[in-house]
Motif scaffolding. Structure first.
Motif, PDB file in Angstrom:
ATOM      1  N   VAL A   1       1.511  -1.199   0.897  1.00 56.23           N
ATOM      2  CA  VAL A   1       1.167   0.170   1.524  1.00 56.23           C
ATOM      3  C   VAL A   1       0.463  -0.156   2.852  1.00 56.23           C
TER       4      VAL A   1
ATOM      5  N   THR B   1       1.452   5.447  -5.763  1.00 58.31           N
ATOM      6  CA  THR B   1       2.189   4.017  -5.521  1.00 58.31           C
ATOM      7  C   THR B   1       2.108   3.603  -7.023  1.00 58.31           C
TER       8      THR B   1
ATOM      9  N   ASP C   1       5.337   1.471   1.376  1.00 54.96           N
ATOM     10  CA  ASP C   1       5.014   2.749   1.107  1.00 54.96           C
ATOM     11  C   ASP C   1       4.370   3.097   2.468  1.00 54.96           C
TER      12      ASP C   1
END
Ligand SMILES: Cc1ncc(COP(=O)(O)O)c(C=O)c1O
Length: 368
Positions: free
Chosen positions: A130, A88, A156
Motif C-alpha cells: 500500500v 485492504t 493499493d
C-alpha cells in the motif's frame, strides 16, 4: 479555521465546467456506461503509462475484484500491511483468503520488507503493498521477493495518484493495481469511484467480467459476477479534475516543503522521509510527535484541524482481532500512538502552513 480538507475551495475555478458536464449527462441520460467513462479510462491509463484501466464503483471494490481476478489458491495467505485503511484487508477476506499482517518500516510507515521476508510461508500467494500517505513502496525490492516466491502483487494506490518510484508511476509495477477516487483523495470524485489498472489483457478482461455481472456484453453471463461500475456522472467530474491533478500535486509537494523548512529544527517531531528516487504526493502529511494528545488539543483550540491515520492498526480493530500473529507487530503499534496528520491539501497557502508550523514550534517551546 484551517481545515484538514476543503473540497469546496478545491473546485472553485472548475465548478462551471463540472456543472456543465452534469447538465450534459442529464440531457443525454447516459448514467451508467457512456462516453465520459471511456474517456476517463483512456486518459487515466495514459497518464499512468499503463495498458488497461477499468472504472469501478469504489476503491474497495477495485481491490476485491482485482484479487478475485488473480485466481489465488483457496485459503492461501495474502500479506497485508497492518497500517492501512481497512479495505485492504477486507478485500482479502471477502475473497475467502487469509490475511497475514506485516509490520511497517519505522521511517516510512510502509510495509516492512524485512517482515515480508519473515511472513512468507509455503501458503503465501500474494502481497499487497500500500503506497500509504502518497509515498511509494520500494517496488523493485518487493517485485524481487515476489518473483523469488512466485507471489502475485496487487498495488493499493488509493492514496498515491501520480506518485512515482524510480520515475515510474505507482500502479504500473504489480500484476494489478487499485485506485480510489473517494472525494477526499488526491483525485476525488463527488461520490464513490475507483479504478483497476493492469498491463495484462487477461486480468483486465477478467476484472471487467466480474464487475459487469460476469460478461462483456449485455445478457452475457459467463461467470458469476457482480455489479461495480464507475458511473458516467462521476467519470465526467473525474475527467475535469484529472486535468488539475499535476497542479494540485505540485501544491501538495510545495506545502510539504514549507512544513519541512519550518519544522525540521524541532527535535520533538519526526518529519516524513522522501528519498530522491521516490516522488511523494503527500495525500497525507504524517509526522511523529511527542505529547500527541496535548498537541492535538492545542492545535484544535487554535482552529487547526488535524487527524490520525490510523488511530488503530488493523490487528486491533474488532473485526480483525481474530487474525493471528498480533505479537509480531511492534513498530506499527508504537507508531500508531505517536503519529498525527497535518493539513496538506491544495486548498492551503503558504501563510496557513506557516501559521501551523509556528503554533507547533510554540507548543514545544512552552512544554519542553
Ligand atoms: C489505502 C486505501 N485502500 C483502499 C481504500 C478504499 O477506497 P474506497 O473508499 O474508494 O472504497 C482507501 C480509501 O479510503 C484507502 O485509503
Amino acid at each position: 479555521m484551517i481545515k484538514f480538507a476543503d473540497l469546496n475551495l478545491q473546485i472553485r475555478d472548475i465548478k462551471k465546467e463540472i456543472l456543465n458536464t452534469i447538465s450534459k449527462t442529464i440531457d443525454n441520460s447516459a448514467f451508467v456506461g457512456g462516453e465520459n467513462v471511456k474517456i476517463f479510462e483512456n486518459n487515466f491509463k495514459k497518464d499512468l503509462n499503463a495498458k488497461y484501466c477499468l472504472g469501478v464503483a469504489n476503491g474497495t471494490d477495485a481491490l476485491e475484484i482485482a484479487i478475485e481476478s488473480l485466481n489465488l489458491k483457496k485459503n492461501s495467505e495474502v500479506l497485508v500491511p497492518v497500517n492501512t485503511w481497512i479495505s485492504t484487508a477486507e478485500a482479502v477476506i471477502r475473497n475467502n483468503l487469509k490475511v497475514k499482517f506485516v509490520d511497517i518500516d519505522d521511517n516510512t510507515y510502509l510495509i516492512s520488507l524485512d517482515d515480508i521476508r519473515k511472513k512468507i510461508t509455503k501458503n503465501t500467494s500474494a502481497i499487497i503493498p500500500v503506497h500509504l500517505y502518497g509515498y511509494p513502496c520500494k517496488m523493485d525490492e518487493i517485485l524481487k521477493i515476489a518473483k523469488k516466491h512466485k507471489l502475485k502483487v496487487i498495488e493499493d494506490c488509493a492514496q498515491a495518484h501520480f506518485a512515482e518510484y524510480k520515475s515510474k508511476k505507482v500502479g504500473t509495477f504489480g500484476d494489478v493495481s487499485c485506485f480510489s477516487f473517494f472525494p477526499g483523495k488526491n483525485l476525488g470524485a463527488m461520490g464513490d469511484a475507483g479504478a483497476i489498472i493492469t498491463n495484462s489483457k487477461k486480468i483486465h478482461t477478467k476484472c471487467k467480467m466480474i464487475a459487469n455481472h460476469g460478461g462483456l456484453k449485455k445478457n452475457s453471463h459467463i461467470i458469476i459476477g457482480r455489479n461495480s461500475r464507475l458511473d458516467n456522472l462521476q467519470a465526467g467530474i473525474l475527467n475535469i479534475k484529472l486535468k488539475k491533478l499535476n497542479f494540485w500535486t505540485k501544491q501538495r509537494i510545495k506545502n510539504a516543503g514549507i512544513y519541512e523548512k519550518f519544522l525540521n529544527q524541532n527535535k520533538n517531531i519526526v518529519l516524513p522521509v522522501h528519498e530522491s528516487k521516490s516522488k511523494h504526493v503527500y495525500h497525507l502529511y504524517v509526522i511523529k510527535v511527542k505529547q500527541r494528545s496535548k498537541l492535538i488539543r492545542f492545535l484544535n483550540k487554535n482552529n487547526i484541524q488535524t487527524s490520525i491515520h490510523y488511530p488503530k492498526i488493523l490487528s486491533e480493530v474488532p473485526a480483525l482481532k481474530k487474525i493471528t500473529g498480533k505479537n509480531s507487530i511492534i513498530t506499527a503499534k508504537q507508531n500508531s500512538k505517536k503519529i498525527i496528520s497535518l493539513p496538506i491539501g491544495e486548498h492551503l497557502n503558504e501563510t496557513q502552513i506557516k501559521i501551523i508550523c509556528k503554533l507547533i514550534n510554540k507548543f514545544y517551546n512552552h512544554t519542553t
